[in-house]
Design a protein around this motif. Sequence first.
Motif, PDB file in Angstrom:
ATOM      1  N   GLY A  68       0.812  -1.212   0.000  1.00 46.49           N
ATOM      2  CA  GLY A  68       0.000   0.000   0.000  1.00 46.49           C
ATOM      3  C   GLY A  68       0.846   1.263   0.000  1.00 46.49           C
ATOM      4  N   GLY A  69       1.891   1.257   0.826  1.00 45.61           N
ATOM      5  CA  GLY A  69       2.781   2.407   0.857  1.00 45.61           C
ATOM      6  C   GLY A  69       3.475   2.618  -0.471  1.00 45.61           C
ATOM      7  N   GLY A  70       3.849   1.513  -1.127  1.00 42.58           N
ATOM      8  CA  GLY A  70       4.494   1.619  -2.430  1.00 42.58           C
ATOM      9  C   GLY A  70       3.576   2.236  -3.470  1.00 42.58           C
ATOM     10  N   ILE A  71       2.286   1.896  -3.410  1.00 47.55           N
ATOM     11  CA  ILE A  71       1.323   2.453  -4.363  1.00 47.55           C
ATOM     12  C   ILE A  71       1.148   3.956  -4.135  1.00 47.55           C
ATOM     13  CG2 ILE A  71      -1.103   2.444  -5.066  1.00 47.55           C
ATOM     14  CD1 ILE A  71      -1.119  -0.579  -4.474  1.00 47.55           C
ATOM     15  N   VAL A  72       0.965   4.337  -2.868  1.00 48.22           N
ATOM     16  CA  VAL A  72       0.688   5.747  -2.553  1.00 48.22           C
ATOM     17  C   VAL A  72       1.924   6.619  -2.779  1.00 48.22           C
ATOM     18  CG1 VAL A  72       0.051   7.361  -0.724  1.00 48.22           C
ATOM     19  CG2 VAL A  72      -1.142   5.164  -0.922  1.00 48.22           C
ATOM     20  N   LEU A  73       3.032   6.271  -2.123  1.00 50.99           N
ATOM     21  CA  LEU A  73       4.230   7.098  -2.234  1.00 50.99           C
ATOM     22  C   LEU A  73       4.880   6.964  -3.610  1.00 50.99           C
ATOM     23  CD1 LEU A  73       5.844   6.668   1.305  1.00 50.99           C
ATOM     24  CD2 LEU A  73       4.591   8.623   0.395  1.00 50.99           C
ATOM     25  N   ALA A  86      12.140   8.242   8.870  1.00 56.55           N
ATOM     26  CA  ALA A  86      11.006   7.826   9.677  1.00 56.55           C
ATOM     27  C   ALA A  86      11.143   6.369  10.104  1.00 56.55           C
ATOM     28  CB  ALA A  86       9.707   8.025   8.896  1.00 56.55           C
ATOM     29  N   ALA A  87      11.671   5.534   9.205  1.00 55.03           N
ATOM     30  CA  ALA A  87      11.889   4.123   9.542  1.00 55.03           C
ATOM     31  C   ALA A  87      12.871   3.988  10.691  1.00 55.03           C
ATOM     32  CB  ALA A  87      12.398   3.367   8.317  1.00 55.03           C
ATOM     33  N   LEU A  88      13.901   4.820  10.707  1.00 53.22           N
ATOM     34  CA  LEU A  88      14.870   4.800  11.803  1.00 53.22           C
ATOM     35  C   LEU A  88      14.188   5.056  13.132  1.00 53.22           C
ATOM     36  CD1 LEU A  88      17.696   4.902  13.094  1.00 53.22           C
ATOM     37  CD2 LEU A  88      17.861   7.279  12.314  1.00 53.22           C
ATOM     38  N   VAL A  89      13.335   6.072  13.186  1.00 52.93           N
ATOM     39  CA  VAL A  89      12.621   6.405  14.421  1.00 52.93           C
ATOM     40  C   VAL A  89      11.716   5.253  14.852  1.00 52.93           C
ATOM     41  CG1 VAL A  89      10.946   7.975  15.463  1.00 52.93           C
ATOM     42  CG2 VAL A  89      12.724   8.879  13.952  1.00 52.93           C
ATOM     43  N   LEU A 125       2.863  -1.397  11.253  1.00 49.36           N
ATOM     44  CA  LEU A 125       2.243  -1.128   9.962  1.00 49.36           C
ATOM     45  C   LEU A 125       2.811   0.143   9.333  1.00 49.36           C
ATOM     46  CD1 LEU A 125      -1.489  -2.029  10.713  1.00 49.36           C
ATOM     47  CD2 LEU A 125       0.250  -3.439   9.602  1.00 49.36           C
ATOM     48  N   SER A 126       3.057   1.155  10.167  1.00 54.15           N
ATOM     49  CA  SER A 126       3.648   2.397   9.657  1.00 54.15           C
ATOM     50  C   SER A 126       5.046   2.151   9.108  1.00 54.15           C
ATOM     51  CB  SER A 126       3.703   3.449  10.771  1.00 54.15           C
ATOM     52  OG  SER A 126       2.406   3.763  11.236  1.00 54.15           O
TER      53      SER A 126
END
Length: 204
Positions: free
Chosen positions: A73-78, A98-101, A122-123
Amino acid sequence: LKEKDADAPNFLVTAGELLKTPGFLPPLVAFVASIGISNVVSAFVGDELRASGFVEQGTIDLAGAGFQAAIVGGGIVLGGYVDRTKEYKQVTCLCLGAALVLLLALGYEGAVPKPLVLAILLSLGALVGPVQPINAELAVEVAYPADENSIEALQQLCGNLFSALLVPIAERAGEMDLRSLPGVGQVGAGLRGDYALLGFIALC
């Protein structure tokens, strides 16, 4: 057809030429980092959820499936956003930052309330997953008119090889007490070594 195949350069030659192409390495590194992080999280998602207090296997299975769905889903949106804006670097840096955090938040045992663990997981999938298609497209743009299939094959090969090496290393790192490392001290108290490793990869 045989003559055509004989004239075509082999994959190793093509890969060498791609690696020498100016601007090709950054998207390759980002792609490899993303696939390594997502594969390790997927491999140990059950351990992470059990450590966070989830005991029902059905919930753990759904969470793992949700993580994969978030990646798509993230790949589609971003990915769609980057297609329109061409902001490859900005979105890649934002996603990995953001992934690091999120990785550090998951890595500190007991620091995140149980209801938030699934939301963070999920995020993480929705942010680290899109780095792969975004940087696959960027690599094609940078290396044009090189063969798109060869570019994707090289990225997948590097990413899968890196993941295969990273999984056992992350497993060992998860058993480490980071407080024993020089210069870490109490900062490492409660931080799992595997998530510290993934965070370091995202940071790099």
